[in-house]
Each structure stands twice: as structure tokens, then as C-alpha cells.
Design an enzyme around this catalytic site. Structure first.
Site, PDB file in Angstrom:
ATOM      1  N   TYR A 103      45.061  20.695  17.126  1.00 34.75           N
ATOM      2  CA  TYR A 103      46.008  20.544  16.010  1.00 34.75           C
ATOM      3  C   TYR A 103      47.295  21.319  16.298  1.00 34.75           C
ATOM      4  O   TYR A 103      48.403  20.762  16.219  1.00 34.75           O
ATOM      5  CB  TYR A 103      45.355  21.041  14.716  1.00 34.75           C
ATOM      6  N   THR A 145      53.380  24.480  12.113  1.00 31.53           N
ATOM      7  CA  THR A 145      52.251  25.282  11.653  1.00 31.53           C
ATOM      8  C   THR A 145      52.200  26.636  12.336  1.00 31.53           C
ATOM      9  O   THR A 145      52.585  26.778  13.505  1.00 31.53           O
ATOM     10  CB  THR A 145      50.935  24.535  11.957  1.00 31.53           C
TER      11      THR A 145
HETATM   12  C1  UD1 Z   1      45.585  25.844   7.279  1.00 34.73           C
HETATM   13  C2  UD1 Z   1      46.015  24.397   7.257  1.00 34.73           C
HETATM   14  C3  UD1 Z   1      46.712  24.052   8.517  1.00 34.73           C
HETATM   15  C4  UD1 Z   1      47.876  25.011   8.694  1.00 34.73           C
HETATM   16  C5  UD1 Z   1      47.346  26.435   8.769  1.00 34.73           C
HETATM   17  C6  UD1 Z   1      48.478  27.426   8.903  1.00 34.73           C
HETATM   18  C7  UD1 Z   1      44.700  22.784   6.022  1.00 34.73           C
HETATM   19  C8  UD1 Z   1      43.510  21.903   5.968  1.00 34.73           C
HETATM   20  N1  UD1 Z   1      44.843  23.528   7.112  1.00 34.73           N
HETATM   21  O1  UD1 Z   1      44.563  26.011   8.248  1.00 34.73           O
HETATM   22  O2  UD1 Z   1      47.180  22.727   8.458  1.00 34.73           O
HETATM   23  O3  UD1 Z   1      48.605  24.696   9.823  1.00 34.73           O
HETATM   24  O4  UD1 Z   1      46.664  26.688   7.538  1.00 34.73           O
HETATM   25  O5  UD1 Z   1      48.005  28.743   8.895  1.00 34.73           O
HETATM   26  O6  UD1 Z   1      45.500  22.841   5.130  1.00 34.73           O
HETATM   27  N2  UD1 Z   1      37.387  29.322   5.276  1.00 34.73           N
HETATM   28  C9  UD1 Z   1      36.121  29.691   4.849  1.00 34.73           C
HETATM   29  N3  UD1 Z   1      35.408  28.797   4.099  1.00 34.73           N
HETATM   30  C10 UD1 Z   1      35.897  27.553   3.758  1.00 34.73           C
HETATM   31  C11 UD1 Z   1      37.180  27.188   4.197  1.00 34.73           C
HETATM   32  C12 UD1 Z   1      37.906  28.099   4.966  1.00 34.73           C
HETATM   33  O7  UD1 Z   1      35.643  30.787   5.134  1.00 34.73           O
HETATM   34  O8  UD1 Z   1      35.186  26.775   3.094  1.00 34.73           O
HETATM   35  C13 UD1 Z   1      38.190  30.308   6.031  1.00 34.73           C
HETATM   36  C14 UD1 Z   1      38.663  29.843   7.404  1.00 34.73           C
HETATM   37  O9  UD1 Z   1      37.723  30.163   8.393  1.00 34.73           O
HETATM   38  C15 UD1 Z   1      39.988  30.614   7.548  1.00 34.73           C
HETATM   39  C16 UD1 Z   1      40.511  30.670   6.104  1.00 34.73           C
HETATM   40  O10 UD1 Z   1      39.368  30.499   5.267  1.00 34.73           O
HETATM   41  O11 UD1 Z   1      39.756  31.931   7.971  1.00 34.73           O
HETATM   42  C17 UD1 Z   1      41.527  29.576   5.791  1.00 34.73           C
HETATM   43  O12 UD1 Z   1      41.013  28.316   6.186  1.00 34.73           O
HETATM   44  P1  UD1 Z   1      41.659  26.930   5.691  1.00 34.73           P
HETATM   45  O13 UD1 Z   1      41.990  27.019   4.243  1.00 34.73           O
HETATM   46  O14 UD1 Z   1      40.757  25.828   6.135  1.00 34.73           O
HETATM   47  O15 UD1 Z   1      43.055  26.872   6.465  1.00 34.73           O
HETATM   48  P2  UD1 Z   1      43.382  27.057   8.041  1.00 34.73           P
HETATM   49  O16 UD1 Z   1      42.290  26.575   8.913  1.00 34.73           O
HETATM   50  O17 UD1 Z   1      43.880  28.459   8.234  1.00 34.73           O
END
Ligand code: UD1
Length: 326
Positions: A141, A117
Site C-alpha cells: 500500500y 499516506t
Molecule cells: C491507516 C489507513 C491508511 C493510512 C494510514 C496512515 C485505513 C483503512 N488505513 O492505516 O490508509 O495511510 O492510516 O497512517 O484507513 N488496530 C487494532 N485493532 C483493529 C484495528 C486496528 O489493534 O481492529 C491497530 C493497528 O494495528 C494499528 C492501529 O490500530 O496499530 C491503527 O490501525 P488502522 O486504523 O487499521 O489504520 P492503519 O493501518 O494505521
């Protein structure tokens, strides 16, 4: 000869299984169905319900299916969950991987591809991350994955197990043929949540943090289409089988999108205005994660075919709409 795919009933592993079968490989899927689903596993794959930490089972599968390569997807992936429940993450990701690596060595398999990751990096800068940069995970993680990278490094030296470690950036989207995608109803991925919000399946989409030092204040990630990630694994498999040395490679496009940009793309693709709620930062989240991807392009000849945020969002939305309808 066959390829053992751990976590093959999950989101990325199920896409990988289809791709391997399409190129004529025999595939055995090992998955405990804790988050995956039997329905996502291609019919032509052999399916075994079980744990990657069950060493005797893995050794038996290697022998019975004449496995020559292991692609290891199984694990826990939600960054904030790892902050609240770190020991589960170390058990599922680090301890189970240790056992799988041991079984792989014991079974005489020389090729191993590991899903690592981008969160192994500290991610505190807008600069693209290079494989040679110092690691410094912000979450359990990331640490649980980095420890597996180290075990593979040591196993290469001691036992000749060659591996390609792929450091994934943010994998999203779904199979363009509509055969598989993300199913978890409590998924935390931004792009899936945005599709769910567009369909009215969740009341609002949270923006986790609007005060990051990024251009619009929200988190920036390098979103990569799952099909491009899968093609990177297929190339990595060729590389290892041709005798390639162990290596670590970033798997991302090299540019990022903010949470607000993902929301805007989702609104354009779906034609729905998303109900958005701005809130505080989420634990363990770095401001930026953007790949420097020249190593994988040079070493494997990887050429992404879906480097387009709207296409990523469109395939995710199409998959989600079908889930919603059923
Ligand atoms: C994801 C992966 C992780 C991987 C990483 C690599 C998942 C669950 N996680 O993590 O395994 O190692 O990418 O970069 O697949 N966000 C919001 N609102 C939401 C959800 C997310 O604002 O409802 C924001 C988060 O704060 C972040 C971005 O969107 O800034 C991406 O978040 P998310 O899609 O959860 O992925 P990561 O935590 O980056």
C-alpha cells in the site's frame, strides 16, 4: 470552473465535497462505487459513476465541467489487504493514478492534490516523521502511493503539473453535522471498529500486537479528525491556485495515541466497556506513525480545530450509532 473529486463517494472524498460546495465551488465527483456510496455524495455535486483509470472519460469531464483542479482520493486503503493482494493495490493506486495524471496533463489542468499516506515512511521510530526523511514503506500500500508521488514529481518537471501531496496520518471521526462518515460494514479502521464493538455489532475488538516497543506495547498513531484533513485540502487548493510550487506535506497533529488509549477514550465517550481480545501483530503495521507538521502549518497556515481524541471518537460514535439505528 470546477473541481474534480475522485473517490468523492467515499469516506474522505464525501466530506471534501461538502466543504467545497459550502465555499461556493462547483464540484464533479468521479467514483466507481466499489467501496463508496452514492448516498454520501452531496446533492449539489455533479456525480459520474466511472473509473479514474478511464482516461477518455476524465479528459471529457475536464472539458465539459471546465475543471481547473483535481483532488484525487480514489484508491484502495487497507494496509493488510495490500500485503495479501499487492497487485490489486498497484492496479488501483499506481496504474489508475498514472492514467489520471496523464488525463490531467492532456486536459490542461495545472493543479493536483493527492492523498498520500504516512506509511510511505518506514515508521520504525517514536520520533515525529519529517517530509525530508528517507521513505521506506513497509507495505505494498505504502509503495503503491509512493510511486504516485514520484510520478507527480516527474510530471511537474516535464509537464508543469503542480501538485500538493498530502501524507495523511490516521484519519478518523465524522462530519460534525452528521451528513457523512464511514459506511463500510467490513471497515478495518481502529476507531470505527471500536465504535462497532461498543454498539455490540462485532463480538470483540482485536488488539493487533501487544509487544511493540511502545510505552504500552500497542501501536501508536497520529489520529486526525476528517474535518481538519479536509480544511488542509481547501488550503492546498488556494495555495496551488495562487501559483504555489509543488510540495509534499504531512497531515497529522504531531502527537500519537496507542490502541489502548483509543480503547479507553471510546469507553469514556460511549459509557460501554469494550470486549477486547489481544492478538498477534498485523502484517505491514509499523509501531509508530507520528507527524512532524510544521511544514503544513507554516506553508498553508493550517490550524487544526478538532485536535482532541475524545472529539474524534465522539463524532465517529455518533455516526456509527445512526448507521446502527437505520
Ligand atoms: C491507516 C489507513 C491508511 C493510512 C494510514 C496512515 C485505513 C483503512 N488505513 O492505516 O490508509 O495511510 O492510516 O497512517 O484507513 N488496530 C487494532 N485493532 C483493529 C484495528 C486496528 O489493534 O481492529 C491497530 C493497528 O494495528 C494499528 C492501529 O490500530 O496499530 C491503527 O490501525 P488502522 O486504523 O487499521 O489504520 P492503519 O493501518 O494505521
Amino acid at each position: 470552473m470546477s473541481v474534480l473529486v475522485t473517490g468523492g463517494a467515499g469516506y474522505i472524498g464525501s466530506h471534501m465535497t461538502y466543504a467545497l460546495l459550502e465555499r461556493g465551488e462547483d464540484v464533479v465527483v468521479l467514483d466507481n462505487l466499489s467501496t463508496g456510496s452514492r448516498s454520501l455524495v452531496a446533492e449539489k455535486a455533479a456525480f459520474v459513476e466511472g473509473d479514474v483509470g478511464d482516461r477518455d472519460l476524465v479528459v471529457r469531464l475536464i472539458d465539459e465541467h471546465r475543471v481547473d483542479a483535481v483532488i484525487h482520493f480514489a484508491g484502495s486503503i487497507v494496509v493488510p489487504d495490500s500485503v495479501s493482494d499487492p497487485l490489486t493495490y498497484y492496479a488501483n493506486n499506481t496504474v489508475n493514478s498514472r492514467s489520471l495524471i496523464e488525463a490531467t496533463v492532456q486536459g490542461g489542468v495545472g493543479n493536483f492534490i493527492f492523498s498520500s499516506t504516512a506509511t510511505v515512511y518506514a515508521g520504525q521510530s517514536a520520533e515525529p516523521l519529517i517530509e525530508t526523511m528517507q521513505t521506506g514503506p513497509m507495505s505494498p500500500y505504502g509503495r503503491s502511493k509512493l510511486m504516485t508521488e514520484w510520478m507527480l514529481e516527474d510530471a511537474a518537471r516535464a509537464h508543469g503539473l503542480r501538485s500538493v501531496v498530502l501524507r495523511y496520518f490516521n484519519v478518523a471521526g465524522a462530519d460534525p453535522k452528521g451528513r457523512t462518515g464511514q459506511i463500510s460494514p467490513r471497515a478495518t479502521h481502529l476507531i470505527k471498529r471500536a465504535s462497532q464493538a461498543a454498539l455490540g455489532r462485532i463480538p470483540h475488538l482485536d488488539i493487533f500486537g501487544t509487544d511493540y516497543p511502545t510505552a504500552d506495547g500497542t501501536g501508536v498513531r497520529d489520529y486526525i479528525h476528517v474535518s481538519d484533513l479536509v480544511s488542509a485540502h481547501a488550503l492546498a487548493l488556494n495555495y496551488l491556485r495562487a501559483g504555489g510550487e509543488s510540495t509534499v506535506m504531512n497531515c497529522g497533529y504531531g502527537h500519537g495515541a496507542s490502541v489502548r488509549e483509543v480503547i479507553a477514550a471510546t469507553e469514556r465517550v460511549t459509557g460501554h466497556v469494550l470486549p477486547v481480545r489481544e492478538g498477534p501483530r498485523r502484517a505491514g503495521d509499523p509501531p509508530w506513525l507520528i507527524a512532524e507538521s510544521s511544514r503544513i502549518r507554516a506553508l498553508l497556515g493550517w490550524q487544526p480545530e478538532h485536535d482532541d481524541l475524545e472529539e474524534i471518537v465522539r463524532t465517529a460514535w455518533q455516526w456509527e450509532s445512526r448507521l446502527n439505528a437505520s
